[in-house]
Write an enzyme that holds these catalytic residues in place. Structure first.
Site, PDB file in Angstrom:
ATOM      1  N   ASP A  30      -7.651  -8.435   6.700  1.00  0.00           N
ATOM      2  CA  ASP A  30      -6.963  -7.857   8.095  1.00  0.00           C
ATOM      3  C   ASP A  30      -5.390  -8.753   7.673  1.00  0.00           C
ATOM      4  OD1 ASP A  30      -6.455  -6.326   9.828  1.00  0.00           O
ATOM      5  OD2 ASP A  30      -7.731  -7.804  11.465  1.00  0.00           O
ATOM      6  N   TRP A  35       1.546  -8.228   7.733  1.00  0.00           N
ATOM      7  CA  TRP A  35       2.202  -9.084   6.687  1.00  0.00           C
ATOM      8  C   TRP A  35       3.655  -8.256   6.884  1.00  0.00           C
ATOM      9  CZ3 TRP A  35       4.791  -7.858   2.391  1.00  0.00           C
ATOM     10  CH2 TRP A  35       4.283  -9.297   1.411  1.00  0.00           C
ATOM     11  N   HIS A  47      -0.159  -3.246   1.594  1.00  0.00           N
ATOM     12  CA  HIS A  47      -1.407  -3.448   0.809  1.00  0.00           C
ATOM     13  C   HIS A  47      -1.269  -3.579  -0.122  1.00  0.00           C
ATOM     14  CE1 HIS A  47      -3.227  -1.913   4.965  1.00  0.00           C
ATOM     15  NE2 HIS A  47      -2.614  -0.748   5.179  1.00  0.00           N
ATOM     16  N   ASN A  78     -11.225   3.253   9.056  1.00  0.00           N
ATOM     17  CA  ASN A  78      -9.940   4.048   8.451  1.00  0.00           C
ATOM     18  C   ASN A  78      -9.578   4.713   8.211  1.00  0.00           C
ATOM     19  OD1 ASN A  78     -10.023   0.594   6.498  1.00  0.00           O
ATOM     20  ND2 ASN A  78      -9.260   0.964   8.834  1.00  0.00           N
ATOM     21  N   ARG A  81      -6.745   6.491  10.034  1.00  0.00           N
ATOM     22  CA  ARG A  81      -5.799   6.632   9.551  1.00  0.00           C
ATOM     23  C   ARG A  81      -4.797   7.484   8.886  1.00  0.00           C
ATOM     24  NH1 ARG A  81      -4.932  -0.312   8.717  1.00  0.00           N
ATOM     25  NH2 ARG A  81      -6.918  -0.493   9.619  1.00  0.00           N
ATOM     26  N   SER A 198     -15.671  -6.034  13.791  1.00  0.00           N
ATOM     27  CA  SER A 198     -15.580  -4.270  13.506  1.00  0.00           C
ATOM     28  C   SER A 198     -16.407  -3.575  12.493  1.00  0.00           C
ATOM     29  CB  SER A 198     -14.323  -4.430  12.432  1.00  0.00           C
ATOM     30  OG  SER A 198     -12.984  -5.250  13.488  1.00  0.00           O
TER      31      SER A 198
HETATM   32  C1  FPP Z   1      -6.281  -4.514   7.000  1.00  0.00           C
HETATM   33  O1  FPP Z   1      -4.834  -4.942   7.218  1.00  0.00           O
HETATM   34  C2  FPP Z   1      -6.328  -4.453   5.043  1.00  0.00           C
HETATM   35  C3  FPP Z   1      -6.608  -2.897   5.076  1.00  0.00           C
HETATM   36  C4  FPP Z   1      -7.122  -2.182   6.282  1.00  0.00           C
HETATM   37  C5  FPP Z   1      -7.640  -2.078   3.867  1.00  0.00           C
HETATM   38  C6  FPP Z   1      -8.008  -3.967   2.962  1.00  0.00           C
HETATM   39  C7  FPP Z   1      -7.805  -3.646   1.682  1.00  0.00           C
HETATM   40  C8  FPP Z   1      -7.039  -4.017   0.691  1.00  0.00           C
HETATM   41  C9  FPP Z   1      -5.996  -5.430   0.626  1.00  0.00           C
HETATM   42  C10 FPP Z   1      -7.125  -3.457  -0.663  1.00  0.00           C
HETATM   43  C11 FPP Z   1      -7.953  -3.351  -1.396  1.00  0.00           C
HETATM   44  C12 FPP Z   1      -7.830  -3.147  -2.343  1.00  0.00           C
HETATM   45  C13 FPP Z   1      -8.760  -3.419  -3.087  1.00  0.00           C
HETATM   46  C14 FPP Z   1      -8.546  -3.086  -4.610  1.00  0.00           C
HETATM   47  C15 FPP Z   1     -10.416  -4.279  -3.199  1.00  0.00           C
HETATM   48  P1  FPP Z   1      -4.635  -4.121   8.817  1.00  0.00           P
HETATM   49  O2  FPP Z   1      -3.095  -2.765   7.720  1.00  0.00           O
HETATM   50  O3  FPP Z   1      -4.538  -3.231   9.328  1.00  0.00           O
HETATM   51  O4  FPP Z   1      -3.124  -4.974   9.027  1.00  0.00           O
HETATM   52  P2  FPP Z   1      -2.644  -4.854  10.449  1.00  0.00           P
HETATM   53  O5  FPP Z   1      -4.748  -5.013  11.676  1.00  0.00           O
HETATM   54  O6  FPP Z   1      -2.210  -6.084  10.592  1.00  0.00           O
HETATM   55  O7  FPP Z   1      -1.840  -3.243  10.524  1.00  0.00           O
END
Ligand code: FPP
Length: 242
Positions: A30, A35, A47, A78, A81, A198
């Protein structure tokens, strides 16, 4: 194992300070969005950096051996989104497979998907099927990616399958979970300071150690992973301090 051992005993032993490493670690990755926001970058960049963190983590499994690592890449929630963000995440997954599959396969990693990935586009499904087939014979470590995964739906599916077999017992449900062939979950990590599960591995987390860190996922390094493993083992590293 003695037949009188309680079936719910944590798999990796117990006793503070004396445990070995976890067999199965799961991570809620998360904080990609935050970031990016902190750097005034588009969310997609968060991402993208998040995938780099995945790559570095998988590479570090040589030094931080676990039997299984499960990563929450895309939840059933998700889908709510914006379409362009879903497209970005799908494109990153495809790119990851195209770019990293050789290395992963050669390192002995067995890929696995938890969740129903058939809902992604045909190209993604083909790439995933190919990656699963290519790594099916590997046995150094299992890397499970959770895609279109939700734990409550998984439990309902497993309970239905158990009922069809005749009896709804804990063992029967566990046998029908997506993780049935993996070691018990020992350690569940969530980054970015959020203290929630979650809808991730709810059944499997019943006896897992929970580890929350404020580090945002793109900044989560192999050293942070090591800290979590040490925490699990009951070892506090002070790096020469005190
Ligand atoms: C949460 O950050 C992250 C996700 C919804 C996606 C996680 C996916 C990746 C890191 C890529 C995965 C890929 C592979 C190849 C395994 P957020 O967007 O919810 O962050 P925020 O809470 O700060 O908005």
């Amino acid at each position: 194992m003695s037949s009188s051992a309680p079936s719910k005993a944590p798999a990796s032993g117990s006793g503070a300070g004396t445990r070995g490493g976890p067999r199965h670690v799961a991570i809620i990755m998360d904080g990609n969005g935050r970031w990016a926001k902190k750097r005034l970058l588009p969310r997609a960049m968060g991402h993208k950096k998040g995938v780099e963190a995945v790559r570095n983590l998988v590479r570090s499994l040589r030094e931080n051996p676990v039997e299984a690592l499960t990563l929450y890449a895309f939840s059933t929630e998700n889908w709510g989104r914006p379409a362009d963000e879903i497209a970005d995440l799908t494109a990153l997954m495809k790119h990851f497979i195209r770019n990293d599959l050789d290395e992963i396969a050669q390192a002995g990693v067995k890929l696995k998907i938890v969740g129903d990935y058939s809902v992604f586009d045909d190209e993604a499904v083909k790439l995933i099927d190919g990656a699963l087939a290519r790594t099916a014979g590997n046995n150094k470590v299992t890397l499970a990616i959770a895609l279109n995964y939700g734990a409550q739906a998984e439990i309902v599916r497993a309970a239905r399958a158990a009922a069809e077999e005749g009896e709804i017992t804990e063992e029967a449900i566990a046998r029908h979970l997506d993780t049935a062939d993996m070691p018990p979950l020992d350690l569940l990590i969530r980054t970015s300071g959020e203290v929630r599960l979650s809808n991730f591995l709810l059944w499997q987390a019943a006896y897992a150690e929970l580890y929350f860190t404020d580090v945002l996922w793109p900044d989560f390094s192999p050293a942070h992973f090591r800290e979590a493993l040490d925490h699990f083992a009951g070892r506090e590293r002070r790096y020469g301090g005190r």
